[in-house]
Design an enzyme around this catalytic site. Structure first.
Site, mmCIF file in Angstrom:
data_model
loop_
_atom_site.group_PDB
_atom_site.id
_atom_site.type_symbol
_atom_site.label_atom_id
_atom_site.label_comp_id
_atom_site.label_asym_id
_atom_site.label_seq_id
_atom_site.Cartn_x
_atom_site.Cartn_y
_atom_site.Cartn_z
ATOM 1 N N HIS A 1 -8.372 7.425 3.741
ATOM 2 C CA HIS A 1 -7.764 8.714 3.401
ATOM 3 C C HIS A 1 -8.783 9.618 2.734
ATOM 4 C CE1 HIS A 1 -7.591 6.733 -0.526
ATOM 5 N NE2 HIS A 1 -7.415 7.927 -1.067
ATOM 6 N N CYS B 1 0.836 -1.203 0.000
ATOM 7 C CA CYS B 1 0.000 0.000 0.000
ATOM 8 C C CYS B 1 0.870 1.252 0.000
ATOM 9 C CB CYS B 1 -0.901 -0.014 1.239
ATOM 10 S SG CYS B 1 -1.672 1.594 1.573
ATOM 11 N N HIS C 1 -4.090 0.447 8.118
ATOM 12 C CA HIS C 1 -4.620 0.216 6.776
ATOM 13 C C HIS C 1 -6.100 -0.182 6.793
ATOM 14 C CE1 HIS C 1 -4.117 -0.785 2.498
ATOM 15 N NE2 HIS C 1 -4.755 -1.928 2.709
ATOM 16 N N HIS D 1 -6.887 2.041 2.083
ATOM 17 C CA HIS D 1 -6.298 2.711 3.246
ATOM 18 C C HIS D 1 -7.097 4.000 3.494
ATOM 19 C CE1 HIS D 1 -2.626 3.286 5.877
ATOM 20 N NE2 HIS D 1 -3.358 4.372 6.078
ATOM 21 N N ASN E 1 -13.396 10.248 -0.920
ATOM 22 C CA ASN E 1 -14.054 9.237 -1.733
ATOM 23 C C ASN E 1 -13.841 7.909 -1.037
ATOM 24 O OD1 ASN E 1 -14.777 11.008 -3.829
ATOM 25 N ND2 ASN E 1 -12.763 10.820 -4.785
ATOM 26 N N GLN F 1 -8.967 13.758 0.640
ATOM 27 C CA GLN F 1 -8.159 14.628 -0.194
ATOM 28 C C GLN F 1 -8.519 16.081 0.090
ATOM 29 O OE1 GLN F 1 -7.468 13.613 -4.353
ATOM 30 N NE2 GLN F 1 -8.803 11.833 -4.142
ATOM 31 N N SER G 1 -9.148 4.303 -5.127
ATOM 32 C CA SER G 1 -8.302 3.230 -5.636
ATOM 33 C C SER G 1 -7.472 2.570 -4.539
ATOM 34 C CB SER G 1 -7.394 3.761 -6.747
ATOM 35 O OG SER G 1 -6.629 4.837 -6.280
ATOM 36 N N CYS H 1 0.525 3.346 3.471
ATOM 37 C CA CYS H 1 0.923 2.836 4.787
ATOM 38 C C CYS H 1 2.255 3.465 5.225
ATOM 39 C CB CYS H 1 1.060 1.313 4.754
ATOM 40 S SG CYS H 1 -0.501 0.429 5.030
HETATM 41 O O1 LIG Z 1 -7.551 11.393 -6.968
HETATM 42 P P1 LIG Z 1 -7.976 9.973 -7.067
HETATM 43 O O2 LIG Z 1 -8.410 9.390 -5.755
HETATM 44 O O3 LIG Z 1 -6.969 9.106 -7.772
HETATM 45 O O4 LIG Z 1 -9.255 9.983 -8.028
HETATM 46 C C1 LIG Z 1 -10.592 9.984 -7.614
HETATM 47 O O5 LIG Z 1 -10.978 11.231 -7.058
HETATM 48 C C2 LIG Z 1 -10.908 12.375 -7.924
HETATM 49 C C3 LIG Z 1 -11.480 13.568 -7.190
HETATM 50 O O6 LIG Z 1 -12.823 13.401 -6.832
HETATM 51 C C4 LIG Z 1 -11.653 12.119 -9.252
HETATM 52 O O7 LIG Z 1 -11.359 13.167 -10.136
HETATM 53 C C5 LIG Z 1 -11.247 10.790 -9.876
HETATM 54 O O8 LIG Z 1 -12.049 10.547 -11.019
HETATM 55 C C6 LIG Z 1 -11.410 9.666 -8.856
HETATM 56 O O9 LIG Z 1 -11.016 8.425 -9.418
#
Ligand SMILES: O=P(O)(O)O[C@H]1O[C@H](CO)[C@@H](O)[C@H](O)[C@H]1O
Ligand SMILES: O=P(O)(O)O[C@H]1O[C@H](CO)[C@@H](O)[C@H](O)[C@H]1O
Lengths: 351, 351
Positions: free
Chosen positions: A169, A52, A116, A167, A156, A171, A164, A55
Site C-alpha cells: 500500500h 490484516c 497480501h 500488505h 513507505n 499513501q 507497519s 485485506c
Molecule cells: O502513516 P503510517 O504508515 O502509520 O506512518 C508512517 O508514515 C508516515 C508518513 O511518512 C510517518 O509520519 C510515520 O512516522 C510512519 O511510521
C-alpha cells in the site's frame, strides 16, 4: 597535492533541485561494520491474512469493513496527520519566534492489490497500470478540492521505513500548503524555466543520457537514474523524457511505459540483496493550485536506506543531521551495480 | 469552522534558524503502533572490554595501540569521511548539473571516558567539564588549521543512531566548507543580527523564558528547551543565555554550568523510558574562517528518535522525506514531560 579524481577523492556535489550540497566519501564503504543489523522477515506471506486491516473484507481500526476489492482500494486514513475541518485563524498569532498556522488536509491509504503478499515488482504490468490510474484519479479528485494545493503520493515500504503492515500500500497526503521540500523544488524549477524556457529536468535528463554513467534503465518515455547528487546509497529517480508536468497528462503509452519502468526498477532493487527491498518513494509533480506550472516536470524519487546488505543500512545521523547529507559510495558506482542486475525477480527463479 | 487551537489542531510551525516549516499533528500520537520495534540491549556493560577498540590499551583497526588514557582521549578516525590532502581542482569541472568540488577535512574520535560503561548522565560533573575542555582544545587546534573553516562536534549515541560501539564517545568532523545545515543557520543568524544588532538566539531565549511552557531546565548561564519548531518528539536545544559565539569564549562559570545542564538533560532523557536514551547531538557555533561572527550564538542540538517507548521510534520517512518533517505530539507537551522527570538517574535508584 594531487589532481581531483571524483571517483576517489572526498568531495561535495550540488543538488540543483533543492539548492543544497551533499558530501561524497568514495572510499568510506571500506570501513568495517560492527553496528546495528536490521531484522528482516524471510517468512512467506499468505495471499490473505485474516488479521490484516488492509485485506479485502476485513475490519479496520475504526470498525469499518473493507469491501471485497479486486484491484486497488482507497480509503481515508483513520489516523490522519491533517484534518479537513476549516480553522479560523487570527493573523496576530504571527510572532517572530512563535509563527504557526493551521493546515487543512486529507490523508488517504491506497491498497495496491487485494493480495497480501504481492509487492510492486511481483505484480503484472496491467496491475501496476491500474495503480497508476488510481493515482491519476486521486490526484484529480483531491486536486479539485478548493483548499487542496498539493497532493503528495508516496509509499513507505518495509518495516525499516516505518511501514507497519506488509500488505502492499501507499499513501496520499493532500494539503493546502506546499510542503517544504516541494517548495524548494518549485523555486528551483521556476527560476530555471523562467531563464531557459525549458524545464530543468528536460535538460538534466538529456545531460544524463549523454553522460550515460548514472543511467539504470531507459525506455521510450522514461529514464531511471541515480541522480548526480543522490544522498541515499541506492537512491534513484524516475523522470519522464517529455516535459509533462503531472501524472494526469500522461498519454496511454506513457502510462504503460511508466508501469514497465516501475516494475523493472523495483525488481532490480529486490535482486540487489535478494530481499524485499525497503524504500520510501514518492511523486513530485505540479501543485494543484489552479495555476499552469509549465516549470514542473514529473519525477518519482526512491529513497532506499540499505547500504551493504539486506540488514545493514546507511545511518543519516550526527554529521548528516547537523552538517549535511553524506554518502559512502559514488552515484556512478551505485548506478553501475543497479544497471547490471537482472530484470527477472529472484523469487521467480527460485520457484 | 472552529477557532485555531494550537494544542489540538494540525498546523505548521516555522523554524527561523533554517527558514523551514514543520507539520505538527497533535492528535496523531493516539494511533496504535503495529510496526517495527527497536531492539534494546539491557545487558550490563563491563568497565573494561578487551574487545573494544576504544578502551585504554587496546588495539584499533589500523593496528595502533590506545594509550592508558585516564580522562578523555582523541584520535584521528581510521575511516575518515574526508582527507587532509590538498587536491588540485580545475574550475572547468563546474557544470549546470554536474557541479562538484573536492573537500578537505579531518575526522577525529573523542572518547569521553576510559570507562566502557559510563555515558554522559552517569559521569561526574568534573568528568563532563573535562570533555568540554577537550572540545575547546579541539575547536581551537582544528580551527587554527588554515584550510579548516568549520568544526562540527557531535555524538551519535545508541545503536539505533548508527553508533557501532557503546564505549562513550563523540566525533569531530572539521572541514573547509560550511556544511549545508550550518550555512542555512548562518544566513538566518546573520540577517537577524544585521537588522537587530542582537543575536537571534538572545532574543529567542528571552521569549522562551517569558513563555515558560517549552523550558526543560534553566540555570544561571544556560537554558535547555524544546524549540517551538522541534521536529523530533523529544528534541531539545541547550542555549547559552549570554550571546557567546563559541565554546572557547565560555567563562569558567559557564563551562561548569554547561556541564551541569548536560548531565541534567541527559539524565532526564534516560529517565523518560528507563533506558540509555539514544540521540544524535551536536554543537553549532561560529565558523573558524578567521572572521568575527558576532551573529553566532552557541547552541547544542539533541535529536532523539524515540517516540512512544524505549523500542518505538518516530520514522522520518515517506511524507517527511518528500514533503516536510512532521511530528505527532506538540513541543509543549514534550517539554512538560521532560520538565517533570527527575534529575536523579534511574540506575542510581536501583543500586
Ligand atoms: O502513516 P503510517 O504508515 O502509520 O506512518 C508512517 O508514515 C508516515 C508518513 O511518512 C510517518 O509520519 C510515520 O512516522 C510512519 O511510521
Ligand atoms: O563514523 P561512524 O560512527 O562509524 O558512523 C556513524 O556516524 C557517521 C556520522 O554521522 C555516519 O555517516 C554513519 O552513517 C554512522 O554510522
Amino acid at each position: 597535492m594531487k589532481n581531483f579524481d571524483i571517483n576517489e577523492d572526498p568531495h561535495r556535489r550540488f543538488n540543483p533541485l533543492i539548492n543544497e550540497w551533499v558530501l561524497v566519501s568514495p572510499h568510506r564503504a571500506k570501513r568495517p561494520w560492527q553496528g546495528q543489523n536490521e531484522t528482516i522477515s524471510t517468512e512467506e506471506l499468505p495471499k490473505y491474512d485474516p488479521t490484516c486491516y488492509l485485506c479485502p473484507g476485513n475490519v479496520r481500526a475504526n470498525g469499518m469493513n473493507n469491501p471485497q476489492y479486486e484491484s486497488s482500494f482507497v480509503f481515508e486514513n483513520d489516523f490522519a496527520a491533517m484534518k479537513q475541518e476549516e480553522i479560523i485563524f487570527e493573523d496576530d498569532i504571527k510572532h517572530t519566534f512563535f509563527k504557526a498556522k493551521p493546515e487543512q488536509g486529507i490523508s488517504r491509504v491506497v491498497c495496491f492489490s487485494p493480495r497480501h503478499d504481492l509487492t510492486l515488482p511481483e505484480m503484472e504490468i496491467a496491475d501496476i497500470e491500474n495503480i497508476i490510474k488510481t493515482w491519476q484519479r486521486e490526484y484529480t479528485d483531491l486536486g479539485n478540492i478548493k483548499y487542496i494545493n498539493h497532493v503528495q503520493i508516496f509509499e513507505n515500504k518495509g518495516s525499516v521505513m516505518g511501514c507497519s503492515n506488509p500488505h502492499p500500500h501507499g499513501q496520499i497526503w493532500a494539503q493546502s500548503s506546499l510542503p517544504t521540500q516541494v517548495e524548494k523544488t518549485q523555486n528551483s524549477l521556476k527560476s530555471y524555466y523562467d531563464k531557459n524556457k525549458k524545464t530543468l529536468l528536460e535538460d538534466y535528463v538529456q545531460a544524463e543520457l549523454n553522460a550515460g554513467e548514472r543511467i539504470v534503465i531507459e525506455n521510450d518515455h522514461f529514464v531511471a537514474l541515480v541522480p548526480f547528487w543522490a544522498i541515499w546509497p541506492y537512491e534513484t529517480m524516475i523522470v519522464s523524457k517529455r516535459a509533462v508536468n503531472k501524472i494526469t497528462n500522461f498519454t496511454a503509452e506513457e502510462s504503460s511505459a511508466f508501469a514497465k519502468i516501475l516494475k523493472q526498477l523495483t525488481t532490480k532493487y529486490d535482486n540487489l540483496f535478494n530481499t524485499s527491498f525497503p524504500y520510501s518513494s514518492g511523486i513530485h509533480q505540479s501543485p494543484t493550485d489552479g495555476l499552469d506550472h509549465p516549470e514542473w516536470h514529473f519525477h518519482m524519487h526512491f529513497y532506499p536506506p540499505l547500504l551493504r546488505s539486506a540488514t545493514v543500512k546507511k545511518f543519516m545521523v550526527g554529521y548528516e543531521m547537523l552538517g549535511e547529507s553524506q554518502r559512502d559510495i559514488t552515484p556512478e558506482k551505485s548506478a553501475e551495480i543497479l544497471r547490471q542486475l537482472s530484470d527477472v525477480h529472484y523469487k521467480s527463479l527460485v520457484k
